[in-house]
Design a protein around this motif. Structure first.
Motif, PDB file in Angstrom:
ATOM      1  N   MET B   1     -34.150  -7.137   3.198  1.00 41.79           N
ATOM      2  CA  MET B   1     -32.957  -7.644   3.887  1.00 41.79           C
ATOM      3  C   MET B   1     -33.020  -9.182   3.903  1.00 41.79           C
ATOM      4  O   MET B   1     -34.012  -9.753   4.367  1.00 41.79           O
ATOM      5  CB  MET B   1     -32.945  -7.129   5.336  1.00 41.79           C
ATOM      6  N   ALA B   2     -31.983  -9.837   3.403  1.00 36.97           N
ATOM      7  CA  ALA B   2     -31.960 -11.306   3.391  1.00 36.97           C
ATOM      8  C   ALA B   2     -31.850 -11.827   4.828  1.00 36.97           C
ATOM      9  O   ALA B   2     -31.338 -11.127   5.712  1.00 36.97           O
ATOM     10  CB  ALA B   2     -30.777 -11.788   2.560  1.00 36.97           C
ATOM     11  N   TRP B   3     -32.314 -13.069   5.046  1.00 36.97           N
ATOM     12  CA  TRP B   3     -32.287 -13.584   6.424  1.00 36.97           C
ATOM     13  C   TRP B   3     -30.861 -13.770   6.907  1.00 36.97           C
ATOM     14  O   TRP B   3     -30.585 -13.703   8.110  1.00 36.97           O
ATOM     15  CB  TRP B   3     -33.082 -14.887   6.536  1.00 36.97           C
ATOM     16  N   THR B   4     -29.919 -13.981   5.965  1.00 33.67           N
ATOM     17  CA  THR B   4     -28.507 -14.092   6.371  1.00 33.67           C
ATOM     18  C   THR B   4     -27.976 -12.768   6.927  1.00 33.67           C
ATOM     19  O   THR B   4     -26.973 -12.737   7.634  1.00 33.67           O
ATOM     20  CB  THR B   4     -27.620 -14.515   5.190  1.00 33.67           C
ATOM     21  N   ASP B   5     -28.629 -11.647   6.560  1.00 30.50           N
ATOM     22  CA  ASP B   5     -28.265 -10.362   7.159  1.00 30.50           C
ATOM     23  C   ASP B   5     -29.081 -10.100   8.416  1.00 30.50           C
ATOM     24  O   ASP B   5     -28.573  -9.569   9.401  1.00 30.50           O
ATOM     25  CB  ASP B   5     -28.523  -9.223   6.166  1.00 30.50           C
ATOM     26  N   LEU B   6     -30.370 -10.477   8.358  1.00 26.32           N
ATOM     27  CA  LEU B   6     -31.288 -10.128   9.439  1.00 26.32           C
ATOM     28  C   LEU B   6     -30.998 -10.917  10.716  1.00 26.32           C
ATOM     29  O   LEU B   6     -31.001 -10.354  11.818  1.00 26.32           O
ATOM     30  CB  LEU B   6     -32.736 -10.373   8.979  1.00 26.32           C
ATOM     31  N   VAL B   7     -30.752 -12.240  10.575  1.00 25.48           N
ATOM     32  CA  VAL B   7     -30.575 -13.073  11.764  1.00 25.48           C
ATOM     33  C   VAL B   7     -29.371 -12.642  12.606  1.00 25.48           C
ATOM     34  O   VAL B   7     -29.505 -12.475  13.827  1.00 25.48           O
ATOM     35  CB  VAL B   7     -30.516 -14.569  11.383  1.00 25.48           C
ATOM     36  N   PRO B   8     -28.187 -12.429  11.997  1.00 27.94           N
ATOM     37  CA  PRO B   8     -27.068 -11.962  12.836  1.00 27.94           C
ATOM     38  C   PRO B   8     -27.354 -10.611  13.485  1.00 27.94           C
ATOM     39  O   PRO B   8     -26.963 -10.381  14.629  1.00 27.94           O
ATOM     40  CB  PRO B   8     -25.901 -11.838  11.845  1.00 27.94           C
ATOM     41  N   ASP B   9     -28.071  -9.729  12.762  1.00 24.59           N
ATOM     42  CA  ASP B   9     -28.377  -8.412  13.320  1.00 24.59           C
ATOM     43  C   ASP B   9     -29.316  -8.547  14.524  1.00 24.59           C
ATOM     44  O   ASP B   9     -29.093  -7.917  15.565  1.00 24.59           O
ATOM     45  CB  ASP B   9     -29.029  -7.549  12.223  1.00 24.59           C
ATOM     46  N   LEU B  10     -30.337  -9.400  14.399  1.00 22.49           N
ATOM     47  CA  LEU B  10     -31.266  -9.608  15.518  1.00 22.49           C
ATOM     48  C   LEU B  10     -30.570 -10.286  16.697  1.00 22.49           C
ATOM     49  O   LEU B  10     -30.857  -9.988  17.858  1.00 22.49           O
ATOM     50  CB  LEU B  10     -32.473 -10.443  15.067  1.00 22.49           C
ATOM     51  N   LEU B  11     -29.646 -11.185  16.403  1.00 21.79           N
ATOM     52  CA  LEU B  11     -28.852 -11.813  17.475  1.00 21.79           C
ATOM     53  C   LEU B  11     -28.017 -10.760  18.210  1.00 21.79           C
ATOM     54  O   LEU B  11     -27.921 -10.793  19.449  1.00 21.79           O
ATOM     55  CB  LEU B  11     -27.903 -12.863  16.890  1.00 21.79           C
ATOM     56  N   ALA B 166     -12.950  -7.121   3.119  1.00 16.16           N
ATOM     57  CA  ALA B 166     -13.407  -8.340   2.454  1.00 16.16           C
ATOM     58  C   ALA B 166     -14.512  -8.037   1.439  1.00 16.16           C
ATOM     59  O   ALA B 166     -14.564  -8.644   0.357  1.00 16.16           O
ATOM     60  CB  ALA B 166     -13.895  -9.356   3.493  1.00 16.16           C
ATOM     61  N   SER B 167     -15.376  -7.088   1.774  1.00  8.85           N
ATOM     62  CA  SER B 167     -16.438  -6.722   0.832  1.00  8.85           C
ATOM     63  C   SER B 167     -15.850  -6.024  -0.387  1.00  8.85           C
ATOM     64  O   SER B 167     -16.258  -6.265  -1.522  1.00  8.85           O
ATOM     65  CB  SER B 167     -17.442  -5.786   1.504  1.00  8.85           C
ATOM     66  N   TRP B 168     -14.888  -5.153  -0.147  1.00  4.04           N
ATOM     67  CA  TRP B 168     -14.249  -4.403  -1.224  1.00  4.04           C
ATOM     68  C   TRP B 168     -13.541  -5.370  -2.167  1.00  4.04           C
ATOM     69  O   TRP B 168     -13.587  -5.225  -3.390  1.00  4.04           O
ATOM     70  CB  TRP B 168     -13.256  -3.399  -0.614  1.00  4.04           C
ATOM     71  N   ALA B 169     -12.914  -6.410  -1.597  1.00  2.00           N
ATOM     72  CA  ALA B 169     -12.195  -7.404  -2.407  1.00  2.00           C
ATOM     73  C   ALA B 169     -13.133  -8.480  -2.957  1.00  2.00           C
ATOM     74  O   ALA B 169     -12.684  -9.414  -3.610  1.00  2.00           O
ATOM     75  CB  ALA B 169     -11.100  -8.053  -1.561  1.00  2.00           C
ATOM     76  N   ASP B 170     -14.425  -8.328  -2.622  1.00  2.00           N
ATOM     77  CA  ASP B 170     -15.445  -9.276  -3.094  1.00  2.00           C
ATOM     78  C   ASP B 170     -15.238 -10.693  -2.531  1.00  2.00           C
ATOM     79  O   ASP B 170     -15.608 -11.680  -3.161  1.00  2.00           O
ATOM     80  CB  ASP B 170     -15.460  -9.314  -4.629  1.00  2.00           C
ATOM     81  N   TRP B 171     -14.639 -10.773  -1.347  1.00  2.00           N
ATOM     82  CA  TRP B 171     -14.446 -12.062  -0.673  1.00  2.00           C
ATOM     83  C   TRP B 171     -15.513 -12.344   0.371  1.00  2.00           C
ATOM     84  O   TRP B 171     -15.502 -13.415   0.977  1.00  2.00           O
ATOM     85  CB  TRP B 171     -13.108 -12.097   0.081  1.00  2.00           C
ATOM     86  N   PHE B 172     -16.361 -11.353   0.653  1.00  2.00           N
ATOM     87  CA  PHE B 172     -17.241 -11.504   1.802  1.00  2.00           C
ATOM     88  C   PHE B 172     -18.362 -12.506   1.531  1.00  2.00           C
ATOM     89  O   PHE B 172     -18.989 -12.489   0.481  1.00  2.00           O
ATOM     90  CB  PHE B 172     -17.867 -10.170   2.211  1.00  2.00           C
ATOM     91  N   ASN B 173     -18.565 -13.419   2.473  1.00  2.00           N
ATOM     92  CA  ASN B 173     -19.751 -14.279   2.452  1.00  2.00           C
ATOM     93  C   ASN B 173     -20.118 -14.622   3.901  1.00  2.00           C
ATOM     94  O   ASN B 173     -19.464 -14.121   4.842  1.00  2.00           O
ATOM     95  CB  ASN B 173     -19.500 -15.536   1.615  1.00  2.00           C
ATOM     96  N   LEU B 174     -21.147 -15.435   4.089  1.00  3.48           N
ATOM     97  CA  LEU B 174     -21.632 -15.723   5.440  1.00  3.48           C
ATOM     98  C   LEU B 174     -20.533 -16.332   6.311  1.00  3.48           C
ATOM     99  O   LEU B 174     -20.385 -15.980   7.493  1.00  3.48           O
ATOM    100  CB  LEU B 174     -22.840 -16.672   5.360  1.00  3.48           C
TER     101      LEU B 174
END
Lengths: 198, 198, 198
Positions: B1-11, B166-174
């Motif tokens: 899991m990248a930290w960009t995924d992990l940090v928001p989840d831990l928050l 947004a993920s389906w349209a490939d627009w999703f980012n941080l």
């Protein structure tokens, strides 16, 4: 599963099932409700653990022998509940006995499924307190593990942690397991007697 | 899991754990009960999601780092709860922050496990509201998601749906994730302030 | 899944969802809370069964069609709840219909996943009563299965047991399933009418 693992686990199911059936009688559920609640309490913690372990169908469904202790518990409670004088104390005692056994057996099952020692101890804790949480939520009480008289979560976590540690150090055997469960049960009961609070 | 995924989840875990520990203090649970309830609330939604995803042991058990936010939350609440004046408002605010983050991270985890966009959004909703339901059921309240002041399920589902879209349209980012979470949090808080009802 | 399996299952979801949405209206939840509770009640028993079966993602998440009955139920209840005179009786009747259908379909699904006849019957029982337990716990009631007016667990277990037995004996077909569900529903309603108690 060796009988040295199975017997303590079935005993734990029985003790928790008694606590569930007793609460059912106290709340004026009928015999069917008593059997249902006892079964949920006796098997709930282990099913929760097995679902989290993601290791196939929970053992309570694979091995029909797990249904025997709740049936025996419901029958025993049905015939003896009216002679019980100190109702709440008896419930608390059986709950403590189930919790003590499950803190050991729940941790062992989790280690056998390949969990690391920390996760195994936490799953042991969940096994030990899960059935009681189900019982108290159904009965509209705040679960004991969150607001116990005396200590509750600390002995359960201590038992799970010691089991995990002893297994990791390769010291665990039947005697060690019995000693840990006795320590957990004793700590719970003494903390109740002397009203220790965290 | 990248930290960009992990940090928001831990928050998210931390925010929900604070809400659980606060409620525990309010109900006069001791410090252990506060830690236990905070842990259940912080990790409950994600465990529920992972069990439904049937993708092995829930990540909260695989990665011991998930235990850190509830411990920090219980300590923070223990030392600061007595200075909190507007208790209920603080609880509601932390709950809203956890819900906003989990509506995004829960959906992302579900998409990563191969769920279709609709199912992923629903699992994002379950992640976002699951911990709070556990908290309120344990405390014998009707869960907020069913009978909230202001809007609750609608912002949560909006956040999960936008993340899935947004993920389906490939627009999703941080940045998109942060904007969606901010929108969900803002909508929840504004709806409380102006007493919007569905 | 053949339509002869799917249609009764979706009907069961609809009946339970109506019972959940009705209770939501009675407790003054808004339309969103009504949809949320109806969905939890309609899908809860089947999700619980599928999680225990450990056979991958629950079918309610794989097949978006399972979301249709709760939406229809919430709309129907929204427009017709105010004309219902005997609120509690209507709720109990829809609950009984859902329970009757799920005692059959829940057992069939469990047998199809390779469970032995006893475990399949118990999982049928869990499917039949699980949604109602969720509904009643959320609403701070003692779940009907534990303390019902009339018989509840006995008809549910009878339906599950007969389905398991008929399948084992290779007698099961659509007609047999309908007859078993009718028997379960009839027994529940008659036991209510004449106040039978276990």
């Amino acid at each position: 599963m060796a009988w040295t693992d199975l017997v303590p686990d079935l005993l734990g199911v029985f003790f928790f099932a008694v606590s569930g059936s007793l609460l059912a009688v106290r709340r004026h559920f009928d015999i069917v409700g008593s059997l249902m609640l006892g079964t949920c309490v006796g098997l709930g913690g282990g099913i929760l653990r097995d679902v989290i372990l993601a290791a196939g169908v929970p053992r309570a469904f694979d091995s029909p022998i797990y249904l025997v202790p709740p049936v025996v518990a419901a029958i025993v409670v049905y015939f003896f509940a009216h002679v019980v004088q100190r109702f709440h104390d008896v419930l608390i005692t059986f709950d403590a006995a189930g919790m003590a056994l499950f803190s050991v057996t729940g941790t062992l099952v989790s280690l056998a499924e390949g969990m690391n020692p920390v996760a195994a101890a936490i799953l042991g804790l969940i096994t030990a307190v899960g059935g009681g949480v189900i019982r108290d939520v159904v009965a509209n009480d705040v679960p004991q593990v969150f607001r116990a008289r005396g200590l509750y979560a600390i002995p359960a976590l201590l038992g799970a942690g010691l089991t995990s540690l002893a297994s990791w150090a390769d010291w665990f055997n039947l005697g060690a397991g019995a000693a840990i469960a006795a320590l957990v049960f004793g700590l719970r009961m003494v903390s109740l007697r002397y009203r220790w609070e965290a």
